[in-house]
Design a protein around this motif. Structure first.
Motif, PDB file in Angstrom:
ATOM      1  N   SER A 300      40.376-132.574 -29.664  1.00  0.00           N
ATOM      2  CA  SER A 300      41.705-133.111 -30.015  1.00  0.00           C
ATOM      3  C   SER A 300      41.630-133.929 -31.304  1.00  0.00           C
ATOM      4  O   SER A 300      42.547-133.895 -32.130  1.00  0.00           O
ATOM      5  CB  SER A 300      42.242-133.965 -28.865  1.00  0.00           C
ATOM      6  OG  SER A 300      42.330-133.216 -27.672  1.00  0.00           O
ATOM      7  N   ILE A 301      40.529-134.676 -31.477  1.00  0.00           N
ATOM      8  CA  ILE A 301      40.365-135.464 -32.701  1.00  0.00           C
ATOM      9  C   ILE A 301      40.250-134.545 -33.921  1.00  0.00           C
ATOM     10  O   ILE A 301      40.855-134.809 -34.976  1.00  0.00           O
ATOM     11  CB  ILE A 301      39.129-136.375 -32.572  1.00  0.00           C
ATOM     12  CG1 ILE A 301      39.370-137.421 -31.465  1.00  0.00           C
ATOM     13  CG2 ILE A 301      38.825-137.065 -33.896  1.00  0.00           C
ATOM     14  CD1 ILE A 301      38.148-138.255 -31.147  1.00  0.00           C
ATOM     15  N   GLU A 302      39.492-133.458 -33.778  1.00  0.00           N
ATOM     16  CA  GLU A 302      39.381-132.491 -34.883  1.00  0.00           C
ATOM     17  C   GLU A 302      40.730-131.852 -35.192  1.00  0.00           C
ATOM     18  O   GLU A 302      41.101-131.676 -36.368  1.00  0.00           O
ATOM     19  CB  GLU A 302      38.370-131.412 -34.515  1.00  0.00           C
ATOM     20  CG  GLU A 302      36.940-131.918 -34.370  1.00  0.00           C
ATOM     21  CD  GLU A 302      35.993-130.832 -33.922  1.00  0.00           C
ATOM     22  OE1 GLU A 302      36.463-129.670 -33.787  1.00  0.00           O
ATOM     23  OE2 GLU A 302      34.802-131.121 -33.689  1.00  0.00           O
ATOM     24  N   CYS A 334      41.451-129.612 -14.172  1.00  0.00           N
ATOM     25  CA  CYS A 334      42.517-129.910 -15.135  1.00  0.00           C
ATOM     26  C   CYS A 334      42.927-128.641 -15.866  1.00  0.00           C
ATOM     27  O   CYS A 334      42.332-127.578 -15.698  1.00  0.00           O
ATOM     28  CB  CYS A 334      42.059-130.975 -16.131  1.00  0.00           C
ATOM     29  SG  CYS A 334      40.683-130.422 -17.181  1.00  0.00           S
ATOM     30  N   PHE A 335      43.970-128.783 -16.674  1.00  0.00           N
ATOM     31  CA  PHE A 335      44.376-127.744 -17.622  1.00  0.00           C
ATOM     32  C   PHE A 335      43.915-128.219 -19.004  1.00  0.00           C
ATOM     33  O   PHE A 335      44.584-129.064 -19.625  1.00  0.00           O
ATOM     34  CB  PHE A 335      45.887-127.547 -17.600  1.00  0.00           C
ATOM     35  CG  PHE A 335      46.422-127.128 -16.258  1.00  0.00           C
ATOM     36  CD1 PHE A 335      46.197-125.850 -15.782  1.00  0.00           C
ATOM     37  CD2 PHE A 335      47.138-128.019 -15.472  1.00  0.00           C
ATOM     38  CE1 PHE A 335      46.694-125.454 -14.543  1.00  0.00           C
ATOM     39  CE2 PHE A 335      47.634-127.642 -14.240  1.00  0.00           C
ATOM     40  CZ  PHE A 335      47.411-126.352 -13.765  1.00  0.00           C
ATOM     41  N   PRO A 336      42.775-127.754 -19.504  1.00  0.00           N
ATOM     42  CA  PRO A 336      42.183-128.308 -20.741  1.00  0.00           C
ATOM     43  C   PRO A 336      43.124-128.277 -21.934  1.00  0.00           C
ATOM     44  O   PRO A 336      43.210-129.261 -22.687  1.00  0.00           O
ATOM     45  CB  PRO A 336      40.962-127.407 -20.973  1.00  0.00           C
ATOM     46  CG  PRO A 336      40.629-126.859 -19.634  1.00  0.00           C
ATOM     47  CD  PRO A 336      41.931-126.699 -18.924  1.00  0.00           C
ATOM     48  N   PHE A 343      46.362-135.643 -25.682  1.00  0.00           N
ATOM     49  CA  PHE A 343      45.553-136.494 -26.555  1.00  0.00           C
ATOM     50  C   PHE A 343      46.037-136.395 -28.007  1.00  0.00           C
ATOM     51  O   PHE A 343      46.093-137.408 -28.724  1.00  0.00           O
ATOM     52  CB  PHE A 343      44.077-136.083 -26.463  1.00  0.00           C
ATOM     53  CG  PHE A 343      43.496-136.214 -25.078  1.00  0.00           C
ATOM     54  CD1 PHE A 343      44.014-137.132 -24.181  1.00  0.00           C
ATOM     55  CD2 PHE A 343      42.420-135.417 -24.678  1.00  0.00           C
ATOM     56  CE1 PHE A 343      43.481-137.254 -22.908  1.00  0.00           C
ATOM     57  CE2 PHE A 343      41.879-135.544 -23.413  1.00  0.00           C
ATOM     58  CZ  PHE A 343      42.414-136.454 -22.521  1.00  0.00           C
ATOM     59  N   VAL A 344      46.392-135.191 -28.444  1.00  0.00           N
ATOM     60  CA  VAL A 344      46.888-135.032 -29.820  1.00  0.00           C
ATOM     61  C   VAL A 344      48.190-135.796 -30.007  1.00  0.00           C
ATOM     62  O   VAL A 344      48.406-136.439 -31.050  1.00  0.00           O
ATOM     63  CB  VAL A 344      47.076-133.531 -30.147  1.00  0.00           C
ATOM     64  CG1 VAL A 344      47.844-133.350 -31.453  1.00  0.00           C
ATOM     65  CG2 VAL A 344      45.716-132.840 -30.242  1.00  0.00           C
ATOM     66  N   ARG A 345      49.066-135.757 -29.007  1.00  0.00           N
ATOM     67  CA  ARG A 345      50.338-136.484 -29.112  1.00  0.00           C
ATOM     68  C   ARG A 345      50.100-137.995 -29.170  1.00  0.00           C
ATOM     69  O   ARG A 345      50.778-138.711 -29.905  1.00  0.00           O
ATOM     70  CB  ARG A 345      51.224-136.138 -27.916  1.00  0.00           C
ATOM     71  CG  ARG A 345      51.784-134.724 -27.931  1.00  0.00           C
ATOM     72  CD  ARG A 345      52.867-134.568 -28.973  1.00  0.00           C
ATOM     73  NE  ARG A 345      54.025-135.406 -28.697  1.00  0.00           N
ATOM     74  CZ  ARG A 345      55.062-135.522 -29.502  1.00  0.00           C
ATOM     75  NH1 ARG A 345      55.067-134.874 -30.666  1.00  0.00           N
ATOM     76  NH2 ARG A 345      56.079-136.287 -29.195  1.00  0.00           N
ATOM     77  N   LEU A 346      49.130-138.469 -28.409  1.00  0.00           N
ATOM     78  CA  LEU A 346      48.819-139.901 -28.458  1.00  0.00           C
ATOM     79  C   LEU A 346      48.267-140.281 -29.827  1.00  0.00           C
ATOM     80  O   LEU A 346      48.611-141.352 -30.381  1.00  0.00           O
ATOM     81  CB  LEU A 346      47.820-140.262 -27.360  1.00  0.00           C
ATOM     82  CG  LEU A 346      48.307-140.137 -25.910  1.00  0.00           C
ATOM     83  CD1 LEU A 346      47.188-140.510 -24.947  1.00  0.00           C
ATOM     84  CD2 LEU A 346      49.519-141.011 -25.663  1.00  0.00           C
ATOM     85  N   MET A 347      47.416-139.440 -30.384  1.00  0.00           N
ATOM     86  CA  MET A 347      46.870-139.718 -31.716  1.00  0.00           C
ATOM     87  C   MET A 347      47.960-139.617 -32.779  1.00  0.00           C
ATOM     88  O   MET A 347      47.934-140.361 -33.775  1.00  0.00           O
ATOM     89  CB  MET A 347      45.725-138.743 -32.019  1.00  0.00           C
ATOM     90  CG  MET A 347      44.513-138.941 -31.137  1.00  0.00           C
ATOM     91  SD  MET A 347      43.219-137.737 -31.482  1.00  0.00           S
ATOM     92  CE  MET A 347      42.225-137.889 -30.012  1.00  0.00           C
ATOM     93  N   ARG A 348      48.906-138.729 -32.583  1.00  0.00           N
ATOM     94  CA  ARG A 348      50.025-138.641 -33.524  1.00  0.00           C
ATOM     95  C   ARG A 348      50.831-139.940 -33.500  1.00  0.00           C
ATOM     96  O   ARG A 348      51.214-140.479 -34.545  1.00  0.00           O
ATOM     97  CB  ARG A 348      50.917-137.462 -33.136  1.00  0.00           C
ATOM     98  CG  ARG A 348      52.150-137.289 -34.025  1.00  0.00           C
ATOM     99  CD  ARG A 348      53.029-136.173 -33.497  1.00  0.00           C
ATOM    100  NE  ARG A 348      54.177-135.960 -34.354  1.00  0.00           N
ATOM    101  CZ  ARG A 348      55.291-136.679 -34.317  1.00  0.00           C
ATOM    102  NH1 ARG A 348      55.385-137.679 -33.454  1.00  0.00           N
ATOM    103  NH2 ARG A 348      56.289-136.426 -35.139  1.00  0.00           N
ATOM    104  N   ASN A 349      51.100-140.441 -32.290  1.00  0.00           N
ATOM    105  CA  ASN A 349      51.833-141.706 -32.167  1.00  0.00           C
ATOM    106  C   ASN A 349      51.057-142.838 -32.828  1.00  0.00           C
ATOM    107  O   ASN A 349      51.638-143.667 -33.537  1.00  0.00           O
ATOM    108  CB  ASN A 349      52.074-142.006 -30.684  1.00  0.00           C
ATOM    109  CG  ASN A 349      52.920-143.241 -30.470  1.00  0.00           C
ATOM    110  OD1 ASN A 349      52.427-144.356 -30.532  1.00  0.00           O
ATOM    111  ND2 ASN A 349      54.205-143.039 -30.211  1.00  0.00           N
ATOM    112  N   ALA A 350      49.731-142.857 -32.618  1.00  0.00           N
ATOM    113  CA  ALA A 350      48.902-143.887 -33.243  1.00  0.00           C
ATOM    114  C   ALA A 350      48.872-143.732 -34.763  1.00  0.00           C
ATOM    115  O   ALA A 350      48.923-144.728 -35.501  1.00  0.00           O
ATOM    116  CB  ALA A 350      47.488-143.805 -32.670  1.00  0.00           C
TER     117      ALA A 350
END
Length: 451
Positions: A300-302, A334-336, A343-350
């Motif tokens: 997700s970070i990449e 989980c559904f990877p 996680f990408v959406r959280l990083m976008r918000n950050a």
């Protein structure tokens, strides 16, 4: 028997009251012929006794016949009562079997709100048998029931059926039906509590599948439509860059090349966004997979590094990413692809919160990511030191955005995380929350079950 006695009495009275009734039994000298008296008396009494005996025998046989008739009637009535009792017992057993076989909780109350009926399902759910709760107040026997006394009394007073839906999103769903019985009886009211969690989940999954299918079709069309102008931009930018490099433009050449490079990077970012949209539309699966969360976070970070760039501000690559993963973390169901999108959406918000602040050498942007195990859960924390969320934004950030909204908008639609919240709470049966203040920054907390 009464008639002969009456005739004898009448004959006695008909004699001359002034005559001596024994004159016929006297001699001329005045003495009494007692033998004649005895014979005459016996001749009268013996027929009388015979007559009385006949009537007594007749009465006895009548009594015997009456007793036989009464015995037969009694036996018939006893048979009918026994047969009727057996029918009633059979019907009662049948009704009891139906009530106890019902897959829903059934609770009967009288007019005083005391329990009169309590089926097997109610015993299983509450852990209390009928003998322990019958005659008790409902809330004394079942304190956790999601009903109020006012609701029950309103049904008793109005005589109308009431249906109440009680649900905890992602946890359970119950339909509670209250209906009064005939007011001529003192039976009061019946409460049915149905666990419709599976039905609601199945309906939600069907609706989600339809939405995902429609979103996938829409995303595919959008990606195709966006790719055409982006490919054209890439071709024009590449051609323009070659011409600029070959041309002698003096000092302006460097500026133009930097602008062309910015356009090229923006086009590349648009391509990554379109591809991510396509992956999101096709990410949902029917069954979960056992996966490790740290690799999903690294991916997700990449992906965020490719998606989030601001030509006039930060690039995601410039942010200091601190990773603190606990050792030997277990894999979780989980559904990877969906977790990666969260996680990408959280990083976008950050990223946009960090872009909203000014930075210098003494104060640099950072994102701190922690993954650890705590009892039977996996905890994920993503914190940053960007612009804080207000109290209203913290309340609205996980709520869906509606175009027609009666209250003022506190959190813009592009900053909301309602779909991420939906993935965590509904698809993964987890929890998600946020805290934000000037001193500690903003922190998103995610809790996922290990099994």
């Amino acid at each position: 028997m009464k008639h002969p006695l009456a005739l004898v009495a009448l004959a006695c009275l008909s004699c001359n009251t002034y005559a001596d009734i024994f004159s016929v039994f006297r001699e001329a000298d005045g003495s009494t012929k007692w033998q004649y008296v005895a014979n005459t008396t016996a001749s009268i009494l013996i027929p009388t006794l015979v007559i009385v005996l006949v009537f007594m025998v007749r009465a006895h046989w009548r009594a015997v016949r009456s007793n036989r008739a009464l015995t037969d009637i009694k036996a018939t009535l006893e048979d009918r009562v026994a047969h009727r009792t057996a029918e009633l017992q059979e019907r009662e057993a049948y009704i009891t079997s139906i009530v106890n076989s019902m897959p829903v909780m059934l609770i009967g109350l009288n007019q005083q709100l005391q329990i009169t009926q309590w089926n097997k399902k109610a015993e299983e759910v509450t852990g209390r048998p009928l003998k322990d709760v019958v005659g008790k107040n409902l809330w004394e026997a079942y304190s956790s029931i999601t009903l109020t006394e006012a609701q029950v009394l309103s049904v008793l007073e109005s005589g109308e059926t009431m249906i109440i839906k009680h649900a905890q999103p992602g946890q359970y769903s119950f339909d509670i039906t209250l209906y009064p019985l005939d007011k001529q009886d003192d039976t009061g009211i019946v409460i049915l509590i149905s666990d419709v969690t599976k039905q609601v989940n199945a309906e939600n999954k069907l609706a989600e599948r339809d939405k995902v299918s429609a979103m996938g079709e829409l995303a595919s069309a959008m990606v195709y439509d966006i790719s055409l102008p982006i490919n054209s931009i890439f071709a024009r930018v590449s051609s323009a860059r070659q011409e600029l490099e070959a041309a002698d433009l003096g000092e302006v050449k460097g500026f133009l090349l930097s602008e062309v490079e910015a356009v090229r990077q923006s086009a590349q970012q648009a391509t990554a966004i379109a591809q991510n949209l396509l992956e999101l539309a096709s990410s949902h699966r029917e069954t979960k997979q056992l996966e490790a969360v740290p690799p999903i976070m690294d991916h997700s970070i990449e992906l965020a590094s490719q998606l989030f760039k601001d030509a006039d501000g930060l690039a995601f690559k410039q942010i200091n990413i601190r990773r603190n993963y606990a050792a030997n973390l277990p894999n979780i169901p989980c559904f990877p692809a969906e977790l990666a999108q969260v996680f990408v959406r959280l990083m976008r918000n950050a990223f946009y919160a960090l872009n909203a602040k000014s930075w210098d050498d003494n104060n640099k942007p950072w994102i701190n990511i922690e993954i650890g195990e705590f009892y039977d859960s996996l905890w994920i924390k993503l914190a940053h030191n960007g612009k804080c969320l207000s109290e209203d934004e913290q309340l609205d950030i996980f709520q869906p955005f509606f175009a027609m909204n009666s209250h003022p908008e506190t959190c813009p639609v592009e900053q909301r995380l309602s779909y991420s919240y939906f993935i965590i709470t509904h698809h993964h049966r987890g929890q998600m929350a946020v805290t934000s203040d000037e001193q500690n920054g903003t922190c998103f907390n995610i809790q996922l079950a290990l099994g």
